[in-house]
Design an enzyme around this catalytic site. Sequence first.
Site, PDB file in Angstrom:
ATOM      1  CG  HIS A 319      -1.630   1.272   1.484  1.00  0.00           C
ATOM      2  ND1 HIS A 319      -1.322   2.144   2.514  1.00  0.00           N
ATOM      3  CD2 HIS A 319      -2.664   1.831   0.817  1.00  0.00           C
ATOM      4  CE1 HIS A 319      -2.148   3.175   2.470  1.00  0.00           C
ATOM      5  NE2 HIS A 319      -2.967   3.014   1.453  1.00  0.00           N
ATOM      6  CG  ASN A 320      -0.457   5.078   0.042  1.00  0.00           C
ATOM      7  OD1 ASN A 320      -1.107   4.848  -0.989  1.00  0.00           O
ATOM      8  ND2 ASN A 320      -0.912   5.863   0.993  1.00  0.00           N
ATOM      9  CD  GLU A 349      -1.908   2.698  -3.476  1.00  0.00           C
ATOM     10  OE1 GLU A 349      -2.807   3.553  -3.500  1.00  0.00           O
ATOM     11  OE2 GLU A 349      -1.680   1.961  -2.498  1.00  0.00           O
ATOM     12  CG  ASP A 351      -1.288   7.288  -4.500  1.00  0.00           C
ATOM     13  OD1 ASP A 351      -1.632   6.257  -5.090  1.00  0.00           O
ATOM     14  OD2 ASP A 351      -1.559   7.509  -3.311  1.00  0.00           O
ATOM     15  CG  HIS A 364      -0.597   9.930   1.083  1.00  0.00           C
ATOM     16  ND1 HIS A 364      -0.855   9.740   2.420  1.00  0.00           N
ATOM     17  CD2 HIS A 364      -1.674   9.433   0.432  1.00  0.00           C
ATOM     18  CE1 HIS A 364      -2.028   9.150   2.561  1.00  0.00           C
ATOM     19  NE2 HIS A 364      -2.548   8.956   1.373  1.00  0.00           N
ATOM     20  CD  GLU A 398      -5.457   6.212  -5.051  1.00  0.00           C
ATOM     21  OE1 GLU A 398      -5.395   7.432  -4.818  1.00  0.00           O
ATOM     22  OE2 GLU A 398      -5.827   5.378  -4.226  1.00  0.00           O
ATOM     23  CE1 TYR A 708       5.144 -11.965  33.207  1.00  0.00           C
ATOM     24  CE2 TYR A 708       6.905 -11.830  34.854  1.00  0.00           C
ATOM     25  CZ  TYR A 708       5.557 -11.777  34.526  1.00  0.00           C
ATOM     26  OH  TYR A 708       4.619 -11.557  35.507  1.00  0.00           O
TER      27      TYR A 708
END
Length: 758
Positions: A319-320, A349, A351, A364, A398, A708
């Site tokens: 993604h992106n 992807e 854009d 973006h 995109e 732990y």
Amino acid sequence: MSVHQTSEKVKYWKMESPQTCCEQGHQNLEAMKAGMFLRKVKSRTWKRPRHYKLQEDCKTVAYKSSWAIKSYSTFSISDVEAVREGHQSEALLNVADEFPADRCFTLVFRGRRGNLDLVADSAKEAQAWIRGIRALMDNMENMDESTKLDQWISDWFLKADLNKDGRINFKEAKKLLKMMNVNMNEEHACCLFMTADKSESGTLEGQEFVEFYKMLTERTEVLDLFHYHSSDGQSLSQCDLEEFLREEQLEREGSHEHALQLIDRYEPSDTARKNHSMSVDGFLMYLMSREGSIFNPERQSLFQDMSQPLAHYYISSSHNTYLMEDQLKGPSSVEAYIQALKRGCRCVEVDCWNGSNGEPVVYHGHTLTSKILLKDVITTIANYAFKASEYPLIVSIENHCSVEQQEVMARYFRDILGDMLLTNTVEGVSSELPSPEALKRKILLKGKKIEKESESPTGEVSDEDEAAEMNKDILASESPSTDGKKSKHNLCKELSDLMFCKSVHFHSFEHSRMSANPHEMSSFSESKARKYSKEAGSDFVLHNTRQLTRVYPSGMRTDSSNYCPVDMWNMGCQIVALNFQTAGMEMDLNDGLFTQNGCSGYILKPEILRKKERLFDPENPEGHEDHHPLLFSVKVISGQQLPKVKQKDWSIVDPLVRVEIHGVPLDQAKQETKYIDNNGFNPRWNESLQFTIHTPELALVRFVVEDYDTTSRNDFIGQYTLPFTCIQPGYRHVHLLSKDGTSIHPSSIYVHIKITQL
């Protein structure tokens, strides 16, 4: 661990293994050991000298800034994945006019660690580092298990020998135990030290240190198993080993031949090999090997049918892809594409937005993320598309550009990708998509298309992409009364014609069943996909037998966090896009699923998700006619050489093991062992955990080791994730990975696996 071979080699310990590779490039390594100033480059304005020096172990590089007096930081040569020469990074391209290519080089690290861009004072100095590091990398790559063991012991010796006199006193030995992550009472430690000190000199040299190490690392749980199956108590004959393979490892066919192969491959003693027998050394080497690991090696190479339609495969998806960090203000970089493609990602992807000087840019939109040129992105894709996998790469576009810049986009895709670009869609030609096999070494573009009957050079399409979906969600939350009108934008036919997969709005499963073409793809936000899975699980599964579905993270995940991909895979969704730059459980699951089948980025979906006749509902697996649940039993026996979480001398881990099942909702479960106080070196749990697996073909198993903590959240130590169908039964080692998914050799946990029909 028994290490008799090492004993012959150790007199005064001076790293013998790397010396063999030093002979060829001796001058390069001597120059690196002497140390030199190299400029570290981050940008056009950030170029600072650092002193870099290869350590005596020939495995570690120390570096410090020119103003630091003592504080050296280090990195390991084993963490370097590649060395690039010249201006092969964005940072070095930015300073190309200042520093010639023959002085520049880039170290590319494994996992998600950023690259190191360096400039030497001369081409000769640059070559010393480039060739020297490559030689050391080759040396490490070609080490067999026995040599790795020699290296490992030798490393500890060098770390323990604080005053560098070639011997270790008891004070140094106590410090060594802390470094090794083990808290041993002084009396016991003194007893081991005195037993190993045969010369009674009060120090350990060469062979004495090997004896000390042997006593520290003795695997009694493996010795017990060895003696149980040995007919004479000394070795495993071929028949003994064959019986072990059949009874414990549940091997059926060819176990007699396999026993002989294992003896030839792992037995270090020439005498034992000639007698067709295996010593405890060889037995342990086999158990620690790839063949003795929990992951079935037959499923690591390409083993699936690759000739089915694309919709029948899970496809590793990012993604992106251009983002290195968060979604709001982080950097965009072509390096992010390189990292994703090298990891076997098969859907990236892009854009695209209008840039200055008629050059489309990738970033973006409407955020402060940096911009990169589309032509640089396409060039990077062309260079790296098929380095990790030959199977088709989908580029999800995109498009927010003007018609003029769309024409530039179309030209770049055509000219840069050339014959790799597949443009002829299957529209009207076939009732299903082609197979990964038929599309080998092809790049498929996915985006908006003008309706085919349009003859105009441009056409109107609705804004149905992810950005529009996010904006819609934001508008809806701010003003619920907004009407449902869709915004439109113009699409250039030249770009439209290059699209292999057509982005379409999803109306309903019925509408899709009646009218969708196989090359049409809808995208769903994670919340929409979950909604459909709850309301119409079987319909969603049926839809995904014919159509490609893409799922992407919620727009609210501005920190680039990820959703759990398993929920989407349960529905048969193929393109489950994740933020590859963000480490964590979600990417562990993605890496775990796609590690099988040759890391090709394509995994054939289980038959229950490919059959159009028999509907499967992940919410109700018991209702399926092929429901055959299994009992999965894991005995967590011991751990080996777990890494320290906090690097302070006194800090020793309290490890516990958690086993997680990720699959259909009915199978989701986790159980954990108790924690072991102060022992990361050789903790023993001997605890059994049991799970019922209703849909094994959809289950992934994740082993997690944590430190732990009573007062705060447990610290992560390591993990390993694999598909349930790839698990080998019997006595197995689980080789742990870091948070970044890189190996933390030799850290492992030793388990016994049993799988039975319920």
